[in-house]
Design a protein around this motif. Structure first.
Motif, PDB file in Angstrom:
ATOM      1  N   HIS A 126       3.819  -4.201   0.782  1.00 35.92           N
ATOM      2  CA  HIS A 126       3.586  -4.658  -0.708  1.00 35.92           C
ATOM      3  C   HIS A 126       3.582  -6.105  -1.104  1.00 35.92           C
ATOM      4  O   HIS A 126       2.663  -6.407  -1.915  1.00 35.92           O
ATOM      5  N   ALA A 127       4.306  -6.892  -0.444  1.00 36.65           N
ATOM      6  CA  ALA A 127       4.390  -8.345  -0.778  1.00 36.65           C
ATOM      7  C   ALA A 127       3.003  -8.856  -0.353  1.00 36.65           C
ATOM      8  O   ALA A 127       2.393  -9.765  -1.072  1.00 36.65           O
ATOM      9  N   VAL A 128       2.753  -8.634   0.823  1.00 35.62           N
ATOM     10  CA  VAL A 128       1.221  -9.204   1.483  1.00 35.62           C
ATOM     11  C   VAL A 128       0.214  -8.632   0.852  1.00 35.62           C
ATOM     12  O   VAL A 128      -0.785  -9.531   0.271  1.00 35.62           O
ATOM     13  N   SER A 129       0.267  -7.379  -0.095  1.00 35.98           N
ATOM     14  CA  SER A 129      -0.920  -6.970  -0.826  1.00 35.98           C
ATOM     15  C   SER A 129      -0.995  -7.854  -1.984  1.00 35.98           C
ATOM     16  O   SER A 129      -2.013  -7.976  -2.409  1.00 35.98           O
ATOM     17  N   GLN A 130       0.100  -7.964  -2.675  1.00 37.37           N
ATOM     18  CA  GLN A 130       0.203  -8.740  -3.723  1.00 37.37           C
ATOM     19  C   GLN A 130      -0.163 -10.077  -3.600  1.00 37.37           C
ATOM     20  O   GLN A 130      -1.118 -10.774  -4.348  1.00 37.37           O
ATOM     21  N   LEU A 131       0.141 -10.656  -2.495  1.00 37.15           N
ATOM     22  CA  LEU A 131      -0.528 -12.242  -2.186  1.00 37.15           C
ATOM     23  C   LEU A 131      -1.947 -12.213  -1.978  1.00 37.15           C
ATOM     24  O   LEU A 131      -2.533 -13.129  -2.311  1.00 37.15           O
TER      25      LEU A 131
ATOM     26  N   LYS B  24      24.104   8.009  13.358  1.00 36.16           N
ATOM     27  CA  LYS B  24      24.088   7.867  11.882  1.00 36.16           C
ATOM     28  C   LYS B  24      23.633   6.417  11.787  1.00 36.16           C
ATOM     29  O   LYS B  24      22.797   6.090  11.052  1.00 36.16           O
ATOM     30  N   ARG B  25      24.281   5.501  12.663  1.00 37.76           N
ATOM     31  CA  ARG B  25      23.896   4.146  12.744  1.00 37.76           C
ATOM     32  C   ARG B  25      22.145   4.060  13.047  1.00 37.76           C
ATOM     33  O   ARG B  25      21.800   3.210  12.373  1.00 37.76           O
ATOM     34  N   LEU B  26      21.893   4.573  13.930  1.00 37.67           N
ATOM     35  CA  LEU B  26      20.331   4.600  14.365  1.00 37.67           C
ATOM     36  C   LEU B  26      19.463   4.861  13.061  1.00 37.67           C
ATOM     37  O   LEU B  26      18.535   4.506  12.836  1.00 37.67           O
ATOM     38  N   ALA B  27      19.947   6.094  12.642  1.00 40.19           N
ATOM     39  CA  ALA B  27      18.962   6.564  11.194  1.00 40.19           C
ATOM     40  C   ALA B  27      19.110   5.676  10.127  1.00 40.19           C
ATOM     41  O   ALA B  27      18.066   5.402   9.629  1.00 40.19           O
ATOM     42  N   ALA B  28      20.186   4.824  10.114  1.00 41.07           N
ATOM     43  CA  ALA B  28      20.424   4.255   8.896  1.00 41.07           C
ATOM     44  C   ALA B  28      19.487   2.756   9.376  1.00 41.07           C
ATOM     45  O   ALA B  28      18.708   2.103   8.412  1.00 41.07           O
ATOM     46  N   GLU B  29      19.808   2.240  10.516  1.00 44.09           N
ATOM     47  CA  GLU B  29      18.904   1.095  10.790  1.00 44.09           C
ATOM     48  C   GLU B  29      17.296   1.522  10.776  1.00 44.09           C
ATOM     49  O   GLU B  29      16.439   0.715  10.374  1.00 44.09           O
ATOM     50  N   GLU B  30      16.758   2.914  11.077  1.00 46.00           N
ATOM     51  CA  GLU B  30      15.458   2.952  11.064  1.00 46.00           C
ATOM     52  C   GLU B  30      15.011   3.206   9.712  1.00 46.00           C
ATOM     53  O   GLU B  30      14.012   2.878   9.153  1.00 46.00           O
ATOM     54  N   GLN B  31      16.012   3.717   8.665  1.00 47.81           N
ATOM     55  CA  GLN B  31      15.649   3.847   7.268  1.00 47.81           C
ATOM     56  C   GLN B  31      15.385   2.473   6.883  1.00 47.81           C
ATOM     57  O   GLN B  31      14.413   2.086   5.901  1.00 47.81           O
ATOM     58  N   GLN B  32      16.294   1.239   7.015  1.00 45.56           N
ATOM     59  CA  GLN B  32      16.155   0.189   6.706  1.00 45.56           C
ATOM     60  C   GLN B  32      15.033  -0.679   7.002  1.00 45.56           C
ATOM     61  O   GLN B  32      14.248  -1.323   6.337  1.00 45.56           O
ATOM     62  N   LYS B  33      14.458  -0.285   8.326  1.00 44.62           N
ATOM     63  CA  LYS B  33      13.198  -0.900   8.888  1.00 44.62           C
ATOM     64  C   LYS B  33      12.053  -0.188   8.196  1.00 44.62           C
ATOM     65  O   LYS B  33      11.263  -1.299   7.876  1.00 44.62           O
ATOM     66  N   ALA B  34      12.231   1.043   7.868  1.00 44.05           N
ATOM     67  CA  ALA B  34      10.976   1.719   6.942  1.00 44.05           C
ATOM     68  C   ALA B  34      11.034   1.078   5.598  1.00 44.05           C
ATOM     69  O   ALA B  34       9.679   0.675   5.121  1.00 44.05           O
ATOM     70  N   GLU B  35      11.806   0.694   4.982  1.00 48.79           N
ATOM     71  CA  GLU B  35      12.157   0.034   3.709  1.00 48.79           C
ATOM     72  C   GLU B  35      11.546  -1.482   3.764  1.00 48.79           C
ATOM     73  O   GLU B  35      10.798  -1.848   2.865  1.00 48.79           O
ATOM     74  N   LEU B  36      11.895  -2.141   4.860  1.00 46.43           N
ATOM     75  CA  LEU B  36      11.540  -3.578   4.913  1.00 46.43           C
ATOM     76  C   LEU B  36      10.068  -3.642   5.260  1.00 46.43           C
ATOM     77  O   LEU B  36       9.414  -4.534   4.545  1.00 46.43           O
ATOM     78  N   THR B  37       9.681  -2.720   5.952  1.00 49.95           N
ATOM     79  CA  THR B  37       8.112  -2.757   6.297  1.00 49.95           C
ATOM     80  C   THR B  37       7.494  -2.163   4.922  1.00 49.95           C
ATOM     81  O   THR B  37       6.326  -2.991   4.918  1.00 49.95           O
ATOM     82  N   ALA B  38       7.841  -1.453   4.312  1.00 46.20           N
ATOM     83  CA  ALA B  38       6.985  -1.099   2.830  1.00 46.20           C
ATOM     84  C   ALA B  38       7.274  -2.524   1.874  1.00 46.20           C
ATOM     85  O   ALA B  38       6.211  -2.721   1.474  1.00 46.20           O
ATOM     86  N   PHE B  39       8.119  -3.097   1.869  1.00 44.39           N
ATOM     87  CA  PHE B  39       8.505  -4.369   1.232  1.00 44.39           C
ATOM     88  C   PHE B  39       7.591  -5.390   1.644  1.00 44.39           C
ATOM     89  O   PHE B  39       6.685  -6.002   0.863  1.00 44.39           O
ATOM     90  N   ARG B  40       7.384  -5.621   2.952  1.00 49.49           N
ATOM     91  CA  ARG B  40       6.312  -6.661   3.578  1.00 49.49           C
ATOM     92  C   ARG B  40       4.955  -6.272   3.066  1.00 49.49           C
ATOM     93  O   ARG B  40       4.272  -7.123   2.666  1.00 49.49           O
TER      94      ARG B  40
END
Length: 59
Positions: free
Chosen positions: A24-29, A6-22
Motif C-alpha cells: 500500500h505504501a509503495v502504491s501511494q508513493l 501458535k507463535r508461527l501462525a502469529a508471525e505469519e499473520q504479522q508478516k502478511a500484515e506488514l507485506t500488505a502495508f508495504r
C-alpha cells in the motif's frame, strides 16, 4: 508443540500484515510521484499550476 504452532501462525499473520502495508505504501508513493511528474510537466509547458504555501503556519 502447540505454543510453537501458535507463535508461527502469529508471525505469519504479522508478516502478511506488514507485506500488505508495504504494498500500500509503495502504491501511494508511485501515485504521488506520477502526480508530481504531471504537475512539473504542466508547469514547464506554461500550464496553470498554482504553488501551495509551505512552512510553519502557512495558510
Amino acid at each position: 508443540m502447540e505454543s510453537l504452532k501458535k507463535r508461527l501462525a502469529a508471525e505469519e499473520q504479522q508478516k502478511a500484515e506488514l507485506t500488505a502495508f508495504r504494498v500500500h505504501a509503495v502504491s501511494q508513493l508511485a501515485t504521488q510521484h506520477e502526480e508530481i511528474t504531471r504537475l512539473r510537466a504542466a508547469l514547464a509547458a506554461g500550464g496553470v499550476v498554482r504553488s501551495l504555501p509551505t512552512g510553519p503556519g502557512a495558510s
